[in-house]
Design an enzyme around this catalytic site. Structure first.
Site, PDB file in Angstrom:
ATOM      1  N   HIS A 219       0.816  -1.218   0.000  1.00 38.19           N
ATOM      2  CA  HIS A 219       0.000   0.000   0.000  1.00 38.19           C
ATOM      3  C   HIS A 219       0.852   1.273   0.000  1.00 38.19           C
ATOM      4  O   HIS A 219       0.494   2.274  -0.603  1.00 38.19           O
ATOM      5  CB  HIS A 219      -0.967   0.008   1.183  1.00 38.19           C
ATOM      6  N   ASP A 220       2.010   1.237   0.664  1.00 32.93           N
ATOM      7  CA  ASP A 220       2.871   2.419   0.741  1.00 32.93           C
ATOM      8  C   ASP A 220       4.149   2.283  -0.072  1.00 32.93           C
ATOM      9  O   ASP A 220       5.146   2.957   0.207  1.00 32.93           O
ATOM     10  CB  ASP A 220       3.240   2.705   2.205  1.00 32.93           C
ATOM     11  N   LYS A 223       6.282   5.220  -1.258  1.00 33.08           N
ATOM     12  CA  LYS A 223       7.141   6.005  -0.361  1.00 33.08           C
ATOM     13  C   LYS A 223       8.620   5.802  -0.661  1.00 33.08           C
ATOM     14  O   LYS A 223       9.470   6.532  -0.139  1.00 33.08           O
ATOM     15  CB  LYS A 223       6.841   5.643   1.089  1.00 33.08           C
ATOM     16  N   HIS A 248       2.765   9.707  -2.898  1.00 32.89           N
ATOM     17  CA  HIS A 248       3.228   8.306  -2.827  1.00 32.89           C
ATOM     18  C   HIS A 248       2.188   7.334  -3.377  1.00 32.89           C
ATOM     19  O   HIS A 248       2.544   6.260  -3.860  1.00 32.89           O
ATOM     20  CB  HIS A 248       3.606   7.929  -1.384  1.00 32.89           C
ATOM     21  N   HIS A 278      -5.886   3.685  -1.599  1.00 31.58           N
ATOM     22  CA  HIS A 278      -6.096   3.413  -0.167  1.00 31.58           C
ATOM     23  C   HIS A 278      -6.230   4.680   0.671  1.00 31.58           C
ATOM     24  O   HIS A 278      -6.545   4.609   1.860  1.00 31.58           O
ATOM     25  CB  HIS A 278      -4.982   2.509   0.389  1.00 31.58           C
ATOM     26  N   HIS A 279      -6.025   5.846   0.059  1.00 32.80           N
ATOM     27  CA  HIS A 279      -6.284   7.116   0.770  1.00 32.80           C
ATOM     28  C   HIS A 279      -7.544   7.811   0.263  1.00 32.80           C
ATOM     29  O   HIS A 279      -7.822   8.950   0.666  1.00 32.80           O
ATOM     30  CB  HIS A 279      -5.077   8.055   0.634  1.00 32.80           C
ATOM     31  N   ASP A 307      -4.905   0.237   7.396  1.00 33.17           N
ATOM     32  CA  ASP A 307      -3.778   1.169   7.469  1.00 33.17           C
ATOM     33  C   ASP A 307      -4.020   2.253   8.513  1.00 33.17           C
ATOM     34  O   ASP A 307      -3.128   2.585   9.308  1.00 33.17           O
ATOM     35  CB  ASP A 307      -3.550   1.790   6.087  1.00 33.17           C
TER      36      ASP A 307
END
Length: 364
Positions: A219-220, A223, A248, A278-279, A307
């Protein structure tokens, strides 16, 4: 394929008459009772292509022979023609129940006997060849299915290895322990399983839940492209830094898109959705695309809650950990953004499982 015919009759003259009729086409074996017939069958059953069987005999009658042939599955391959007289017509129904293929009635007519025997032998040989071919094809299909299973398992392992490698890179950049990814996987699995049970309209399956849980580790992944000065800043980010940090999600899905050809399509699609969305928030106030409601892929909705919960209950460089009760209330009260009512209902139902996982610091 064998070419022997077995005549079983206690009357020598009957055997001799049938021998004369069949000897041109078959190697003829003879037995004068049922026990002798079984001994011959035991020795030559792979070569015998037909049995001509009398019913009334000493030692063991024809029904005894039929019973033994059926138990040993010889009748699956060897046809039996019963030798009968006009007075034995009433026995035909019983014989058919025993698996008899046809009857040869006395007096014997040479051409009729030849035709009946030849026809039934040809029929059984065709049937046996067909069964052998089906068995070969079945074996081949079994082998191919096993090969496909092995290839699928290998592909699944490759998918997992790709995810693990990328997830580990993110962990090392973010200065977080490996438990973070394990918890995200665990939270995602718990929530997805409950959603699968409570809301079948999402089309979740056990396999898809497993894939979502695995892909949640990425998911990240975007980054990786965020500078340390922003990623590891202990204090509050400036507006400009925050906007850069938000990138990201797009950077992550672009990375996944660039390597999609090296892993399974479904994993690549789920990983893309999770990285990019996911954000997003149910009311359209998320990023990067401002998606609203069910336009947000369900995998991203699941990982989003996982998350947020992990971020709240974990200590980060820029904050201390919240208590589990406070974290739960912040999510259900909308303090972390709007989530689907269905997602929140499932989140309430699995609250204890989330808390147990948070305490254990290991994935379920």
């Amino acid at each position: 394929m064998g070419s022997k015919a077995l005549i079983v009759d206690d009357i020598r003259m009957n055997r001799q008459m049938l021998f004369e009729i069949l000897q041109d086409e078959y190697e003829v074996l003879q037995a004068e009772n049922g026990k002798q017939a079984l001994q011959i069958l035991e020795e030559h059953n792979e070569e015998i292509v037909v049995v001509l069987l009398d019913l009334v005999m000493p030692e063991m009658d024809g029904y005894g022979v039929l019973t033994q042939m059926r138990e040993r599955k010889w009748q699956d391959r060897i046809p039996v023609l019963v030798i009968s007289s006009e007075e034995q017509v009433e026995a035909e129904e019983k014989c058919f129940r025993y698996g008899v293929s046809d009857f040869i009635k006395k007096p014997y007519y040479k051409q009729s006997v030849k035709n009946r025997v030849r026809n039934i032998v040809d029929l059984f040989q065709y049937k046996n060849r067909l069964e052998e071919k089906v068995q070969q094809q079945t074996s081949m299909l079994s082998w191919q299915n096993e090969l496909l299973r092995q290839q699928t398992e290998k592909l699944r392992k490759n998918n997992m290895e790709i995810i693990d490698v990328l997830g580990t890179v993110v962990e090392s950049r973010n200065l977080e322990s490996g438990q973070h990814i394990k918890r995200i996987r665990g939270f995602s699995s718990i929530l997805a399983n409950m959603l699968m049970e409570a809301y079948p309209e999402y089309g979740l399956t056990g396999k898809k839940v497993e894939m979502i849980s695995a892909a949640s580790a990425l998911h990240d992944v975007g980054k990786i492209a965020i500078p340390d000065a922003i990623l590891l800043k202990p204090g509050k980010l400036t507006a400009e830094e925050y906007e850069y940090m938000k990138s990201h999600s797009v950077r992550g899905c672009e990375l996944v898109e660039n390597i999609k050809d090296i892993w399974e399509e479904d994993y690549a699609k789920l990983s893309y959705d999770i990285c990019r969305y996911h954000h997003e928030r149910y009311d359209g106030k998320g990023y990067p695309d401002g998606l609203v409601g069910e336009d947000i892929p369900i995998a991203a909705q699941i990982v989003s809650v996982a998350d947020v919960y992990d971020a709240l209950v974990s200590k980060r460089v820029y904050k201390d950990a919240y208590g589990k009760e406070q974290a739960f209330q912040m999510i259900v009260n909308g303090e972390c953004g709007a989530f689907s009512p269905k997602i929140l209902k499932c989140f309430r139902m699995v609250r204890k499982s989330f808390e147990q996982l948070a305490d254990s610091q290991i994935a379920v």
